[in-house]
Write an enzyme that holds these catalytic residues in place. Structure first.
Site, short mmCIF file in Angstrom:
data_model
loop_
_atom_site.label_atom_id
_atom_site.label_comp_id
_atom_site.label_asym_id
_atom_site.label_seq_id
_atom_site.Cartn_x
_atom_site.Cartn_y
_atom_site.Cartn_z
N THR A 18 18.23 43.69 35.57
CA THR A 18 17.66 42.47 36.14
C THR A 18 16.58 41.88 35.23
OG1 THR A 18 17.95 43.64 38.23
CG2 THR A 18 16.82 41.55 38.32
N ARG A 22 15.35 48.89 30.60
CA ARG A 22 14.34 49.77 31.17
C ARG A 22 14.88 51.19 31.18
NH1 ARG A 22 11.64 47.40 36.51
NH2 ARG A 22 11.35 45.58 35.18
N HIS A 119 6.59 47.53 37.63
CA HIS A 119 5.88 48.32 38.63
C HIS A 119 6.28 49.80 38.58
CE1 HIS A 119 9.65 46.73 39.84
NE2 HIS A 119 9.80 47.76 40.64
N LYS A 131 11.73 43.49 27.10
CA LYS A 131 12.50 42.30 27.47
C LYS A 131 12.18 41.18 26.50
CE LYS A 131 9.02 41.38 31.03
NZ LYS A 131 8.70 41.05 32.40
N ASP A 282 1.04 44.02 39.88
CA ASP A 282 1.77 45.20 39.40
C ASP A 282 1.47 45.51 37.93
OD1 ASP A 282 3.10 43.07 38.26
OD2 ASP A 282 5.05 44.08 38.34
N ASP A 284 2.71 44.80 34.99
CA ASP A 284 2.65 43.75 33.98
C ASP A 284 2.12 42.42 34.52
OD1 ASP A 284 4.97 43.55 35.53
OD2 ASP A 284 6.02 42.41 33.98
N ASP A 286 3.04 40.35 37.03
CA ASP A 286 3.82 39.22 37.54
C ASP A 286 4.04 39.27 39.06
OD1 ASP A 286 5.61 41.31 37.38
OD2 ASP A 286 7.13 40.23 36.21
N ARG A 287 3.85 40.44 39.67
CA ARG A 287 4.04 40.51 41.13
C ARG A 287 2.72 40.37 41.85
NH1 ARG A 287 8.71 44.78 42.77
NH2 ARG A 287 10.23 44.07 41.25
N GLU A 368 10.71 35.37 45.00
CA GLU A 368 11.64 36.41 45.40
C GLU A 368 10.98 37.29 46.47
OE1 GLU A 368 14.45 37.94 42.29
OE2 GLU A 368 12.60 37.91 41.14
N GLU A 369 11.83 37.94 47.24
CA GLU A 369 11.32 38.82 48.30
C GLU A 369 10.57 40.02 47.72
OE1 GLU A 369 12.70 42.06 48.47
OE2 GLU A 369 13.99 41.51 46.78
N SER A 370 10.81 40.32 46.44
CA SER A 370 10.22 41.48 45.80
C SER A 370 8.82 41.18 45.27
CB SER A 370 11.13 41.93 44.67
OG SER A 370 11.41 40.83 43.82
N LYS A 381 7.20 34.85 36.96
CA LYS A 381 6.39 34.94 38.18
C LYS A 381 4.99 35.34 37.77
CE LYS A 381 8.59 39.36 38.98
NZ LYS A 381 9.98 39.73 39.25
N ARG A 501 20.18 48.37 47.83
CA ARG A 501 19.21 47.60 48.61
C ARG A 501 19.95 46.88 49.73
NH1 ARG A 501 14.92 48.26 45.36
NH2 ARG A 501 14.95 47.58 43.18
C1 G1P Z 1 13.92 43.99 41.31
C2 G1P Z 1 13.75 42.93 42.37
C3 G1P Z 1 13.98 41.56 41.77
C4 G1P Z 1 13.08 41.35 40.56
C5 G1P Z 1 13.25 42.49 39.59
C6 G1P Z 1 12.26 42.40 38.43
O1 G1P Z 1 15.25 43.96 40.83
O2 G1P Z 1 14.61 43.14 43.45
O3 G1P Z 1 13.73 40.59 42.75
O4 G1P Z 1 13.37 40.15 39.92
O5 G1P Z 1 13.04 43.74 40.25
O6 G1P Z 1 10.95 42.43 38.86
P1 G1P Z 1 16.40 44.95 41.35
O7 G1P Z 1 15.89 46.34 41.14
O8 G1P Z 1 16.57 44.67 42.81
O9 G1P Z 1 17.59 44.59 40.53
ZN ZN Z 2 6.36 43.16 37.08
#
Ligand code: G1P
Ligand code: ZN
Length: 548
Positions: A18, A22, A119, A131, A282, A284, A286-287, A368-370, A381, A501
């Site tokens: 995503t 990593r 995170h 990235k 978090d 880095d 961004d959250r 995003e919900e995350s 973000k 998820r």
């Molecule tokens: C997770 C979150 C997603 C976010 C990503 C990077 O990805 O669900 O919203 O953009 O981390 O921070 P996922 O592990 O669900 O693919």
């Molecule tokens: Zn982050």
């Protein structure tokens, strides 16, 4: 300094997830692993962008986690050997993800390399990540990440040179085999931008009036940014920023701003003399997590509340042209968009899908919900931005967080929401579960589960409205009569096995029911979700590992 090519044994790359590549630190420390990815990146960029990298300027920095500085030294040598013109490196190797985005944009760079596993925990046994961001300051689109992936699969050597480590602890200019290196202040460009977004005079007034904020930097990258903005520029009391010193292992904790990992913040906000607003970011930066007295604001609600209150922020003084959310994010923001008469786009999970919409001026705000929210001020973000947005709302509305949230629900209704994660599953079993679910989707409409009737079901595919690119298999969506919804997808960021998820959402217009706890309200959906996907039988798990 002589440039040499180091052969690599045939290397099988990993498809970036995503948000980039990593992996465990131990994987990244394998001979040639990071080098192969970076070489592949440098070889893929000309193909994917149609531009030569020779002479170009890239930004480089990370969240300060273990292996950050070693990786930077390796990357600088590869960059010099591959003919890059200049590297802008954050002092001490530090750049938050939003700050890297700000630097790329402010200085018109070709792109940037960000080192972070967001995170995820850090330290020698923790995670690391890399990235690439493009010239708009945002995550590389799939066209680029796929090109890098293809390169990593065929790569048989990398170009580097022998040189002593480049000193990164002081700002200034150095060089490496003809490539210029500028060590820059990691905070300055970001703060200069953010001062244009918000009304700092207004916020200073808020703090002068005794408003109290507790910002938990979780020993991650945002500490220096938060201290500069909140304590130095806005005059918040000393001690507003807690856990502000970045540590390579984040103090041994997950730098993940949620009630589990930021429980100290949640406790502080439940105490009798709690501050007015609690917040965290978090690894880095961004959250974000937004906490009121005795209440954690759900990220999906937060996005909707920001959209509804955008008029309070100078950056949005002309109003919002449109908004977007990732598909699994609750549809609370859709209701605000409908009330404002502006478009609301639904994109696949991951920030990279917002980039084209932001660049094309179709949206100004997204999330995003995350726990990620952001806007067209950047192409990432931005955790601190979200906190400043909430401060702006509170400066204007003068109510408690709980009042602002309750009033929002009264006006728009409440989208009850939860995410159930099944972590560290066997990869094959998780893949099988999704495959079977996909196969069953067409047969679901008309059937009932836990008393809920399925109206429609599909596998989310996205056609980018700007460039027409199509992204398929982005999650199974099941809609029920009455507006409830279940979404299933596999995580693209985990480093251990697979994570399933399951996202549950139920709309409730009746204010008398808004203050009910979410769990019982969502219990029938949770039951239906388990039954439809046969979660227990296929994963061996009777319940989720984490409920967010
Ligand atoms: C997770 C979150 C997603 C976010 C990503 C990077 O990805 O669900 O919203 O953009 O981390 O921070 P996922 O592990 O669900 O693919
Ligand atoms: Zn982050």
């Amino acid at each position: 300094m002589t440039i040499r090519t180091v052969p690599l044994t045939p290397f099988v790359g990993q498809r970036p997830g995503t948000s980039g590549l990593r992996q465990k630190v131990s994987v990244f420390r394998q001979e040639g692993y990071l080098e192969a990815f970076v070489q592949a990146l440098f070889e893929a960029l000309p193909e994917a962008t149609g531009e030569r990298i020779a002479g170009k300027t890239l930004v480089l920095g990370g969240d300060g986690r273990f292996f950050n500085e070693a990786a930077i030294q390796t990357i600088l040598k590869l960059a010099a050997a591959n003919g890059l013109g200049r590297m802008l490196v954050g002092r001490g190797g530090i750049l938050s993800t939003p700050a890297a985005s700000a630097v790329i944009r402010a200085r018109g760079c070709f792109g940037g390399i960000i080192l972070s596993a967001s995170h995820n925990p850090g330290g020698p046994d923790g995670d690391f990540g890399i990235k690439y961001n493009i010239g708009n300051g945002g995550p590389a689109p799939e066209r680029v990440t796929e090109a890098v992936y293809r390169k990593t699969r065929g790569i048989d050597g990398y170009r580097t040179l022998d040189a002593p480590p480049v000193p990164l602890d002081r700002e200034g200019e150095t060089a490496l085999a003809g490539m210029a290196i500028s060590v820059i202040d990691p905070v300055a460009d970001y703060v200069a931008l953010i001062e244009r977004v918000f009304d700092f005079d207004r916020l200073r007034e808020l703090f002068r009036g005794g408003f109290r904020l507790r910002f938990d930097a979780m020993h991650a990258v945002t500490g220096p940014y938060a201290s500069e903005i909140f304590e130095r520029r806005l005059g918040a009391a000393a001690g507003t920023v807690v856990n502000g010193a970045p540590k390579p292992d984040f103090g041994g904790r997950h730098p993940d701003p949620n009630p589990t990992h930021a429980h100290a913040l949640v406790e502080a906000m439940a105490a009798p003399a709690a501050p007015d607003l609690g917040a965290a970011s978090d690894g880095d930066g961004d959250r974000n997590m937004i906490v009121g007295r005795g209440l954690v604001v759900s990220p999906s609600d937060s996005l909707a509340i920001l959209a509804a209150n955008a008029g309070l922020v100078p950056w949005f003084s002309k109003g919002l042209c449109g908004v977007a959310r990732s598909m699994p994010t609750s549809r609370a923001v859709d209701r605000v968009a409908a009330a404002l008469g502006i478009p609301c786009y639904e994109t696949p999970t991951g920030w990279k899908f917002f980039g084209n919409l932001l660049d094309a001026g179709r949206i100004a705000l997204c999330g995003e919900e995350s726990a990620g929210t952001g806007s067209d001020h950047l192409r990432e973000k931005d955790g601190l931005w979200a906190v400043l947005f909430w401060l702006s709302i509170m400066a204007a509305r003068r109510g408690a967080v709980a009042d602002i949230v309750a009033e929002h629900w009264r006006r728009y209704g409440r989208n009850f929401y939860a995410r159930h994660d099944y972590e560290a599953l066997d990869r094959d079993r998780a893949a099988l579960l999704i495959e079977r679910l996909r196969g069953a989707l067409a047969r679901l409409p008309g059937r009932s589960f836990a008393g809920l009737a399925v109206e429609s079901a599909d596998d989310f595919a996205y056609t980018d409205p700007v460039d027409g690119s199509v992204t398929e298999n982005q999650g199974c969506r099941i809609h029920f009569s009455g507006g409830s919804r279940i979404v299933y997808r596999l995580s693209g960021t985990g480093t251990e096995g697979a994570t399933l998820r399951v996202y549950l959402e139920r709309y409730e217009p009746d204010p008398a029911r808004h203050l009910l706890p979410a769990e019982p309200v969502l219990a029938p959906l949770a039951e239906a979700a388990a039954e439809i996907a046969e979660i227990a039988a296929l994963t061996g798990r009777a319940r989720p590992s984490v409920i967010a």
